[in-house]
Design a protein around this motif. Structure first.
Motif, PDB file in Angstrom:
ATOM      1  N   GLU A 263      15.916  57.177 -37.377  1.00 40.22           N
ATOM      2  CA  GLU A 263      17.356  57.438 -37.449  1.00 40.22           C
ATOM      3  C   GLU A 263      18.156  56.210 -37.039  1.00 40.22           C
ATOM      4  N   THR A 264      17.706  55.534 -35.993  1.00 40.87           N
ATOM      5  CA  THR A 264      18.391  54.316 -35.568  1.00 40.87           C
ATOM      6  C   THR A 264      18.311  53.249 -36.652  1.00 40.87           C
ATOM      7  N   PHE A 265      17.146  53.136 -37.274  1.00 43.40           N
ATOM      8  CA  PHE A 265      16.964  52.155 -38.352  1.00 43.40           C
ATOM      9  C   PHE A 265      17.969  52.388 -39.474  1.00 43.40           C
ATOM     10  N   MET A 266      18.100  53.626 -39.940  1.00 48.29           N
ATOM     11  CA  MET A 266      18.997  53.914 -41.044  1.00 48.29           C
ATOM     12  C   MET A 266      20.458  53.816 -40.633  1.00 48.29           C
ATOM     13  N   ALA A 267      20.775  54.141 -39.377  1.00 51.97           N
ATOM     14  CA  ALA A 267      22.155  53.986 -38.905  1.00 51.97           C
ATOM     15  C   ALA A 267      22.559  52.524 -38.923  1.00 51.97           C
ATOM     16  N   GLY A 268      21.649  51.653 -38.475  1.00 48.26           N
ATOM     17  CA  GLY A 268      21.943  50.224 -38.496  1.00 48.26           C
ATOM     18  C   GLY A 268      22.077  49.688 -39.905  1.00 48.26           C
ATOM     19  N   TYR A 269      21.242  50.170 -40.800  1.00 52.29           N
ATOM     20  CA  TYR A 269      21.319  49.712 -42.188  1.00 52.29           C
ATOM     21  C   TYR A 269      22.642  50.143 -42.811  1.00 52.29           C
ATOM     22  N   GLY A 270      23.081  51.361 -42.486  1.00 53.31           N
ATOM     23  CA  GLY A 270      24.380  51.798 -42.980  1.00 53.31           C
ATOM     24  C   GLY A 270      25.513  50.959 -42.417  1.00 53.31           C
ATOM     25  N   ALA A 271      25.440  50.664 -41.113  1.00 57.12           N
ATOM     26  CA  ALA A 271      26.492  49.852 -40.491  1.00 57.12           C
ATOM     27  C   ALA A 271      26.523  48.449 -41.068  1.00 57.12           C
ATOM     28  N   ALA A 272      25.357  47.929 -41.468  1.00 53.22           N
ATOM     29  CA  ALA A 272      25.299  46.579 -42.032  1.00 53.22           C
ATOM     30  C   ALA A 272      26.097  46.457 -43.318  1.00 53.22           C
ATOM     31  N   GLN A 273      26.328  47.595 -44.011  1.00 49.10           N
ATOM     32  CA  GLN A 273      27.126  47.560 -45.231  1.00 49.10           C
ATOM     33  C   GLN A 273      28.615  47.380 -44.933  1.00 49.10           C
ATOM     34  N   ALA A 274      29.026  47.677 -43.706  1.00 48.25           N
ATOM     35  CA  ALA A 274      30.452  47.661 -43.368  1.00 48.25           C
ATOM     36  C   ALA A 274      30.919  46.340 -42.778  1.00 48.25           C
ATOM     37  N   VAL A 275      30.019  45.370 -42.650  1.00 45.49           N
ATOM     38  CA  VAL A 275      30.409  44.082 -42.067  1.00 45.49           C
ATOM     39  C   VAL A 275      30.266  42.998 -43.132  1.00 45.49           C
ATOM     40  N   PRO A 276      31.030  41.907 -43.006  1.00 46.79           N
ATOM     41  CA  PRO A 276      30.877  40.797 -43.956  1.00 46.79           C
ATOM     42  C   PRO A 276      29.613  40.009 -43.667  1.00 46.79           C
ATOM     43  N   GLY A 277      29.350  39.031 -44.528  1.00 48.33           N
ATOM     44  CA  GLY A 277      28.218  38.153 -44.287  1.00 48.33           C
ATOM     45  C   GLY A 277      26.910  38.690 -44.816  1.00 48.33           C
ATOM     46  N   PRO A 278      25.791  38.010 -44.510  1.00 52.33           N
ATOM     47  CA  PRO A 278      24.496  38.352 -45.103  1.00 52.33           C
ATOM     48  C   PRO A 278      23.902  39.629 -44.535  1.00 52.33           C
ATOM     49  N   LEU A 279      23.231  40.399 -45.398  1.00 52.41           N
ATOM     50  CA  LEU A 279      22.612  41.644 -44.980  1.00 52.41           C
ATOM     51  C   LEU A 279      21.417  41.399 -44.069  1.00 52.41           C
TER      52      LEU A 279
END
Length: 396
Positions: A263-279
């Motif tokens: 769950e933490t892994f997927m939450a972080g991956y989702g949050a990574a979509q909301a910030v600029p810069g490289p994934l």
């Protein structure tokens, strides 16, 4: 003897330019390359269109995050090795710091994350990865042989759920590409404005390969410590073709569930979509979830180190390699397999860990339609999904 790299711009100037891009470049790697072209071709005239296109082609050929590698190469061409580091720091730090703070926040104060918001982040990730599969398939799998290769690659990595299974699939796809595809020889391009000697390039390539071989041995000898973490993230950065989204299955195989919960892994991956810069700064989130700021720093450096080594190694040889039709044929097969890896990741872990109820599926479909047809920015979509899921949970 030092390589004759021309320093036309100070590293500090390079850092400031890329810091602005790192704060404003939303939309993923394709959008990043568009921002770079506007800044360095149209506005500053550091490159011609042809030399910039050649640089992009090089970084798409290499494993790793293409937009970050283009930035590293631009910094190298303007201010030497210090410029390459400055470009990477400026482009990477904003999103990395934001994701580390997010990881530390939900780890230490999980009550700050509203009920339902976590589900919204995971659902948004389903839509973002599905869009990436769709867009990449349209470009990289335009005919039946490549669609078939994509499907075989997806099945292969699902049947062999291990990072080395994915590497084997990519290598097999490259061999099949040599047999199946015969693209026309590439047209001549302007020379890239980066001067690194071939001997130095071979040294960087040797260091890249040595770390790839030695780190697993050290990790086996010293399990459970920092070396094991560095090894996992270095391999992920070294063996990913296709950009940030494709690193998802590699990192998932390495860190879930031993280091980070699903769950933490997927939450972080989702949050990574909301910030600029490289994934790839998603690695900073995972490192912070494992061991705070120290873990974030180790994981971030480890996942990006292969990008530096490969760009420095490949630049001296790229002009000859780009015109080689056999290399282009192998790349056609690899690109089709990359789409297959992403398709497999869309199913597991993205879909299987995110869609548990009919309303989750409905939100994911709505988010995908918003991305594909209404062109809603990914960062806005992530925030919207989190808000919708939070509101929905309050009334259930």
């Amino acid at each position: 003897m030092a390589d004759p790299i021309q320093s036309a711009t100070s590293p500090w100037s390079v850092f400031r330019i890329f810091l602005r891009l790192g704060l404003t470049s939303f939309g993923g790697p394709v959008a990043h390359l568009g921002y770079f072209r506007e800044e360095f071709v149209s506005r500053r005239a550091w490159f011609s269109d042809r030399s910039y296109a050649d640089l992009v082609a090089l970084c798409q050929f290499l494993p790793g995050p293409a937009s970050s590698q283009v930035g590293i190469a631009i910094g190298l061409s303007r201010a030497g090795y210090a410029g390459a580091l400055a470009a990477w720091l400026g482009f990477t730090l904003p999103s990395a710091i934001a994701l580390v703070l997010f990881a530390l926040g939900i780890a230490r104060h999980p009550e700050l994350l509203p009920a339902g918001a976590l589900q919204g982040l995971k659902t948004a990730a389903v839509a973002v990865v599905a869009q990436a599969v769709w867009e990449m398939a349209r470009k990289l799998c335009p005919d039946r042989p490549r669609v078939t290769l994509m499907a075989l690659a997806a099945g292969g990595v699902l049947l062999i759920p291990h990072a080395w299974g994915q590497v084997a699939v990519i290598l097999a796809a490259g061999c099949l590409g040599l047999l199946l595809f015969k693209p026309a020889e590439a047209a001549a391009e302007d020379a890239l404005p980066c001067a690194i000697g071939r001997r130095t390039g071979l040294r960087f390539l040797g260091l890249f390969a040595a770390l790839l071989l030695v780190l697993p041995l050290l990790s086996a000898a010293l399990p459970g410590g920092a070396i094991e973490l560095i090894d996992a993230f270095y391999r992920a950065g070294a063996l990913v073709f296709g950009g940030g989204h494709v690193v998802l299955p590699l990192l998932q195989a390495e860190v879930v569930p031993d280091w980070v919960g699903g769950e933490t892994f997927m939450a972080g991956y989702g949050a990574a979509q909301a910030v600029p810069g490289p994934l790839f700064t998603f690695s900073a989130f995972l490192g912070a979830a494992i061991n705070g700021w120290l873990g974030a720093t180790l994981c971030l450096l480890a996942v990006f180190l292969p990008s530096f080594l490969l760009v420095f190694a490949a630049l001296p040889f790229w002009q000859a390699l780009r015109g080689n039709p056999r290399a282009q044929a192998a790349l056609s097969g690899i690109n089709a397999a990359v789409v297959g890896l992403l398709l497999a990741a869309l199913y597991d872990p993205v879909f299987t860990s995110s869609i548990e109820r009919p309303e989750h599926f409905a939100l994911a479909v709505a988010a995908l339609i918003a991305l594909v047809f209404w062109k809603v920015p990914a960062w806005f979509l992530v925030i919207a999904c989190a808000l919708v899921a939070t509101l929905a949970s309050a009334y259930v």
